[in-house]
Scaffold this active site. Structure first.
Site, PDB file in Angstrom:
ATOM      1  N   GLU A   1       1.511  -0.586  -5.002  1.00  0.00           N
ATOM      2  CA  GLU A   1       0.539   0.459  -5.300  1.00  0.00           C
ATOM      3  C   GLU A   1       1.316   1.768  -5.277  1.00  0.00           C
ATOM      4  OE1 GLU A   1      -3.517   2.563  -3.566  1.00  0.00           O
ATOM      5  OE2 GLU A   1      -1.766   2.199  -2.320  1.00  0.00           O
TER       6      GLU A   1
ATOM      7  N   ASP B   1       0.830  -1.199   0.000  1.00  0.00           N
ATOM      8  CA  ASP B   1       0.000   0.000   0.000  1.00  0.00           C
ATOM      9  C   ASP B   1       0.869   1.256   0.000  1.00  0.00           C
ATOM     10  OD1 ASP B   1      -2.774   1.147   0.426  1.00  0.00           O
ATOM     11  OD2 ASP B   1      -1.789   1.938   2.217  1.00  0.00           O
TER      12      ASP B   1
END
Length: 564
Positions: free
Chosen positions: A278, A218
């Site tokens: 990401e 993330d």
């Protein structure tokens, strides 16, 4: 005409093997709280995932990626993590996790878990120690604390905005403030501190030892930070070059030193663990650095996710990203929906670019067309065509739970039942934000049955309200329908194992700016008509089509052609 030619005898699902399994895999994203609820408390859980392993196997995916299931106060849907090496009691136990991994592996499916390294929750043991310690202490050095401005530190160190609204600094009562790029419950780690590095190296080993095959990272582009003593203003930040590798906190070059250390951990396992970043960065060139073999190995390409249903945009995006993946030695990734954006049948049902949500009173609504502002027939037709286009591309494909059911966004969620901090930011914004109606609408628990208290999700009231029309999209209702979106996904994923060969494609000119046509190395061809009118159908044996095909290629339709 049948959609697919069963004489091709495709491989069984879940048969991807070897260290390079991820290069052309289909990965199914599970948002655990909204997938399946085994104990009837309204919240999806790990036992619920285990109960649906057969469905995932039959769908034909190669791997399952789980969004965070860690202990959390849910200030940001689980991305505020209290403990990186445990399971939220509302979702299950470590034993439940082990049982789930065993079941998925027995079905031939790999397991990917989310890692959230930019920030912890404010309940993490490191942050609680920081709050209990004085300014300048080693405990506070694990995060980013700064003295406030003003006579007594009563003003924030800068006027930087946080992603979920307000100022990106929170006071702790002693003249110091901590940085939170997102919600105030998500303090940013200081990755210059060795304890932070070791915390995550240990976490990667912990889950790898439990059988996890890979990690989704993330906010991978924001870990490394170098904040000057005198912080720039928000206006000055906007003028800084985010492509240089020297921005104070975005996509800094030294972030790749962090991932080089992670790669050493990944490569200590046999087969090596994989990872995907990401990384919302400025260009395919910058993104490719995260996908280097010495780093994470792969990075999300979100370009199709943010593009209109437009042939010129699709061709440019595919060409650029395949070139960058080839240059770095990785494989590209393709995605149309996930837990952070409006589902693509809804996006494609809105007018291009101008069809944005608008504010009415204190709520955002979709406007600009029919009563609900969406042409869902067109959106669904375009979504099916875009999906077949995507699944024909070389590289890996990431699917979001419920998209195989053709689910559109759920917009009708009362304010008092919304959970997403991005929605409240939207209410305060002067104009439309990227999240639009917030992210709750794509996180509503998915329907398994056409009736029941939560359409088969569980036996109790779901944690987010499901609309009455959900039943018509239920998985069981689509099982026996050869024209359903579920049937299309299953056929596409089965046939994709025959289609995938090599990691390149050749564009074939069509003489129309509304039609894209490409050929894969083994002779398979994919043709998409983006236009509103039918187009000539190329010669070939049609094995799959997103809409019924007669003499011509219908508007907003993709076909797969197999070699004769």
């Amino acid at each position: 005409m049948p959609r697919s030619d069963s004489s091709l005898a495709p491989h069984e699902p879940g048969t991807v093997a070897g260290a390079d399994w991820w290069r052309q895999a289909v990965v199914y994203q599970v948002y655990p709280r909204s997938f399946a609820d085994a104990n009837g408390d309204g919240i999806g859980d790990l036992k619920g995932v285990t109960s649906r392993v057969g469905y995932l196997r039959d769908l034909g995916v190669d791997a399952v990626w789980l969004s965070p299931f860690y202990p959390s106060a849910l200030a940001d849907g689980g991305y505020d993590v209290d403990d990186y090496r445990d399971v939220d009691p509302r979702i299950g136990t470590l034993e439940d996790f082990d049982e789930m991994v065993t079941a998925l592996h027995a079905a031939g499916l790999k397991v990917i878990v989310d890692i959230v390294p930019n920030h912890s929750s404010d309940r993490h043991v490191f942050f609680q120690a920081a709050l209990a310690a004085p300014a300048g202490s080693p405990e506070r050095e694990r995060y980013i604390f700064r003295d406030g401005l003003g006579e007594n530190g009563e003003l924030p160190p800068s006027d930087w905005p946080a992603a979920f609204g307000g100022i990106a600094w929170e006071p702790v009562g002693d003249g110091q403030w901590y940085l939170h790029s997102f919600a105030k419950e998500q303090p940013d780690f200081n990755w210059n501190h060795p304890d932070v590095h070791e915390e995550f190296l240990e976490t990667l080993r912990f889950w790898s030892d439990r059988g996890v095959d890979g990690f989704r990272v993330d906010v991978a582009n924001m870990l490394a930070k170098d904040l000057p003593e005198v912080l720039p203003s928000a206006a000055e930040l906007l003028g800084l070059d985010s492509t240089s590798g020297h921005h104070p906190f975005l996509d800094r070059d030294e972030v790749h030193d962090i991932y080089a250390a992670w790669r050493e951990v990944f490569n200590s396992y046999d087969p090596p663990r994989t990872a995907v970043a990401e990384a919302w960065v400025s260009s395919p060139e910058r993104r490719a650095r995260y996908a280097a073999p010495t780093g994470l190995g792969q990075a999300f390409n979100f370009d199709l996710l943010t593009a209109d249903f437009d042939p010129a945009a699709f061709r440019r995006i595919v060409t650029e990203n395949l070139a960058q993946s080839a240059a770095i030695g990785s494989s590209s990734t393709w995605v149309l929906s996930n837990h952070d954006v409006t589902r693509h049948p809804t996006r494609y049902g809105l007018p291009p670019l101008a069809g944005r949500p608008v504010k009415q009173g204190t709520e955002w609504v979709l406007a600009g067309g029919p009563a609900d502002g969406i042409d869902l027939d067109a959106g669904s037709r375009r979504a099916r065509a875009a999906t077949l286009f995507l699944l024909g591309l070389p590289g890996s494909a990431y699917l979001y739970q419920g998209e195989e059911l053709g689910l559109p966004e759920v917009a009708e969620i009362p304010n008092d039942q919304r959970q997403d901090p991005a929605y409240w930011r939207s209410l305060d914004a002067d104009g439309w934000t990227f999240d639009g109606l917030g992210r709750d609408g794509c996180r509503v628990p998915i329907p398994w049955e056409p009736t029941g208290p939560s359409f088969g999700f569980g036996t109790g009231e779901p944690h987010l309200p499901q609309p009455g029309w959900f039943g018509q999209s239920a998985a069981s209702a689509q099982e026996a329908d050869p024209d359903s979106t579920l049937a299309l996904y299953r056929e596409a994923l089965l046939l994709r194992r025959e289609l995938q060969s090599g990691e390149s494609l050749e564009w074939i000119e069509t003489g129309s700016d509304q039609v894209l046509h490409f050929r894969r190395p083994n002779g398979w061809e994919i043709v998409t008509n983006f236009g509103a009118e039918a187009a000539p159908l190329p010669q070939g044996r049609i094995v799959l089509a997103s809409s019924p095909v007669a003499a011509d290629l219908p508007a907003e339709t993709t076909v797969w052609l197999a070699p004769a």
